[in-house]
Scaffold this motif. Sequence first.
Motif, PDB file in Angstrom:
ATOM      1  N   MET A 186       0.855  -1.169   0.000  1.00  0.00           N
ATOM      2  CA  MET A 186       0.000   0.000   0.000  1.00  0.00           C
ATOM      3  C   MET A 186       0.899   1.229   0.000  1.00  0.00           C
ATOM      4  O   MET A 186       1.806   1.333   0.809  1.00  0.00           O
ATOM      5  CB  MET A 186      -0.897  -0.016   1.233  1.00  0.00           C
ATOM      6  N   LYS A 187       0.641   2.120  -0.880  1.00  0.00           N
ATOM      7  CA  LYS A 187       1.485   3.304  -1.036  1.00  0.00           C
ATOM      8  C   LYS A 187       1.226   4.325   0.070  1.00  0.00           C
ATOM      9  O   LYS A 187       0.087   4.591   0.416  1.00  0.00           O
ATOM     10  CB  LYS A 187       1.241   3.961  -2.394  1.00  0.00           C
ATOM     11  N   LYS A 222      -0.663   8.553   5.240  1.00  0.00           N
ATOM     12  CA  LYS A 222      -2.108   8.538   5.489  1.00  0.00           C
ATOM     13  C   LYS A 222      -2.426   8.538   6.984  1.00  0.00           C
ATOM     14  O   LYS A 222      -3.530   8.896   7.380  1.00  0.00           O
ATOM     15  CB  LYS A 222      -2.751   7.315   4.825  1.00  0.00           C
ATOM     16  N   LEU A 223      -1.472   8.117   7.790  1.00  0.00           N
ATOM     17  CA  LEU A 223      -1.705   8.006   9.223  1.00  0.00           C
ATOM     18  C   LEU A 223      -1.114   9.162  10.027  1.00  0.00           C
ATOM     19  O   LEU A 223      -1.323   9.229  11.237  1.00  0.00           O
ATOM     20  CB  LEU A 223      -1.132   6.675   9.745  1.00  0.00           C
ATOM     21  N   SER A 224      -0.393  10.049   9.380  1.00  0.00           N
ATOM     22  CA  SER A 224       0.282  11.113  10.123  1.00  0.00           C
ATOM     23  C   SER A 224      -0.422  12.454   9.968  1.00  0.00           C
ATOM     24  O   SER A 224      -1.339  12.611   9.177  1.00  0.00           O
ATOM     25  CB  SER A 224       1.741  11.215   9.672  1.00  0.00           C
ATOM     26  N   GLY A 225       0.044  13.404  10.772  1.00  0.00           N
ATOM     27  CA  GLY A 225      -0.464  14.768  10.702  1.00  0.00           C
ATOM     28  C   GLY A 225      -1.655  15.005  11.599  1.00  0.00           C
ATOM     29  O   GLY A 225      -2.263  14.088  12.130  1.00  0.00           O
ATOM     30  N   ALA A 254      -7.036  11.029  10.836  1.00  0.00           N
ATOM     31  CA  ALA A 254      -6.403  11.241   9.527  1.00  0.00           C
ATOM     32  C   ALA A 254      -7.122  10.388   8.483  1.00  0.00           C
ATOM     33  O   ALA A 254      -8.334  10.422   8.396  1.00  0.00           O
ATOM     34  CB  ALA A 254      -4.905  10.977   9.585  1.00  0.00           C
ATOM     35  N   GLN A 255      -6.354   9.582   7.731  1.00  0.00           N
ATOM     36  CA  GLN A 255      -6.962   8.751   6.687  1.00  0.00           C
ATOM     37  C   GLN A 255      -6.963   7.272   7.077  1.00  0.00           C
ATOM     38  O   GLN A 255      -6.883   6.392   6.224  1.00  0.00           O
ATOM     39  CB  GLN A 255      -6.206   8.967   5.384  1.00  0.00           C
ATOM     40  N   ALA A 256      -7.088   7.014   8.384  1.00  0.00           N
ATOM     41  CA  ALA A 256      -7.072   5.624   8.865  1.00  0.00           C
ATOM     42  C   ALA A 256      -8.198   4.798   8.248  1.00  0.00           C
ATOM     43  O   ALA A 256      -7.986   3.630   7.898  1.00  0.00           O
ATOM     44  CB  ALA A 256      -7.164   5.589  10.389  1.00  0.00           C
ATOM     45  N   ASN A 257      -9.349   5.384   8.066  1.00  0.00           N
ATOM     46  CA  ASN A 257     -10.454   4.631   7.458  1.00  0.00           C
ATOM     47  C   ASN A 257     -10.163   4.283   6.003  1.00  0.00           C
ATOM     48  O   ASN A 257     -10.597   3.247   5.508  1.00  0.00           O
ATOM     49  CB  ASN A 257     -11.771   5.390   7.590  1.00  0.00           C
ATOM     50  N   GLU A 258      -9.420   5.136   5.327  1.00  0.00           N
ATOM     51  CA  GLU A 258      -9.012   4.842   3.948  1.00  0.00           C
ATOM     52  C   GLU A 258      -8.031   3.664   3.931  1.00  0.00           C
ATOM     53  O   GLU A 258      -8.105   2.795   3.052  1.00  0.00           O
ATOM     54  CB  GLU A 258      -8.370   6.084   3.319  1.00  0.00           C
ATOM     55  N   ALA A 284      -6.858   1.381  12.901  1.00  0.00           N
ATOM     56  CA  ALA A 284      -7.099   0.672  11.638  1.00  0.00           C
ATOM     57  C   ALA A 284      -6.999  -0.840  11.846  1.00  0.00           C
ATOM     58  O   ALA A 284      -7.837  -1.604  11.342  1.00  0.00           O
ATOM     59  CB  ALA A 284      -6.111   1.132  10.569  1.00  0.00           C
ATOM     60  N   ILE A 285      -6.007  -1.278  12.601  1.00  0.00           N
ATOM     61  CA  ILE A 285      -5.831  -2.712  12.870  1.00  0.00           C
ATOM     62  C   ILE A 285      -7.040  -3.256  13.623  1.00  0.00           C
ATOM     63  O   ILE A 285      -7.535  -4.340  13.316  1.00  0.00           O
ATOM     64  CB  ILE A 285      -4.516  -2.958  13.640  1.00  0.00           C
ATOM     65  N   GLU A 286      -7.523  -2.492  14.587  1.00  0.00           N
ATOM     66  CA  GLU A 286      -8.704  -2.940  15.331  1.00  0.00           C
ATOM     67  C   GLU A 286      -9.906  -3.096  14.401  1.00  0.00           C
ATOM     68  O   GLU A 286     -10.624  -4.090  14.455  1.00  0.00           O
ATOM     69  CB  GLU A 286      -9.037  -1.957  16.458  1.00  0.00           C
ATOM     70  N   LYS A 287     -10.112  -2.130  13.522  1.00  0.00           N
ATOM     71  CA  LYS A 287     -11.252  -2.196  12.596  1.00  0.00           C
ATOM     72  C   LYS A 287     -11.117  -3.358  11.617  1.00  0.00           C
ATOM     73  O   LYS A 287     -12.087  -4.065  11.342  1.00  0.00           O
ATOM     74  CB  LYS A 287     -11.382  -0.871  11.841  1.00  0.00           C
ATOM     75  N   ILE A 288      -9.931  -3.560  11.100  1.00  0.00           N
ATOM     76  CA  ILE A 288      -9.689  -4.628  10.122  1.00  0.00           C
ATOM     77  C   ILE A 288      -9.881  -5.999  10.758  1.00  0.00           C
ATOM     78  O   ILE A 288     -10.531  -6.880  10.197  1.00  0.00           O
ATOM     79  CB  ILE A 288      -8.274  -4.503   9.511  1.00  0.00           C
TER      80      ILE A 288
END
Length: 170
Positions: free
Chosen positions: A1-2, A7-10, A17-21, A53-57
């Motif tokens: 994944m690029k 996507k997780l910072s800032g 951030a973009q954790a759901n993405e 993200a890991i929890e959701k996945i």
Amino acid sequence: MKNMSGKLSGGDLRSIAQANEVVKDLHSQKEFDELFGELYSTDRLVVMRAADAIEKITLGKPAYLAGYKKELLAFLSASGHIEFKWHLAQLITRVKLSPKELCTVWEMLKTWALNKNESRIVRVNAIQAMFELCKLQVELQADFRDMTSAIEKEQIPSINARLRKIRASH
């Protein structure tokens, strides 16, 4: 994944951030392994969002965690950031634990649940995780009842609401 780190910072602690993405775009164990590696980041925000993200996945695909029991146990005993603890409490219930590991996990979660200095979210998630572990080992149920009775006396609305929900579910 690029650009997973990107996507997780800032932002700040109130943002995912973009954790759901990341969740939506993850389709393989290899990508999951890359995401799990973000838990070692020195950036607290990245760790928090990767754990989210890991929890959701793994809610739907717990098998992705199968090779990470040792790491989760290490994180559980060494974690300091409350945001990481929120997720660790839930994640540890998704791996197969030996009786000795279960005892260790139980005691750690119990410490979190009883610690009045822990965040309420950590305490609630620890209680929920302990309830899940009781399903695996019925011998824990008496200890769970005693502990939750003591906690209930603290009269903390969010914690008592979770206890009511747990009691209603079984």
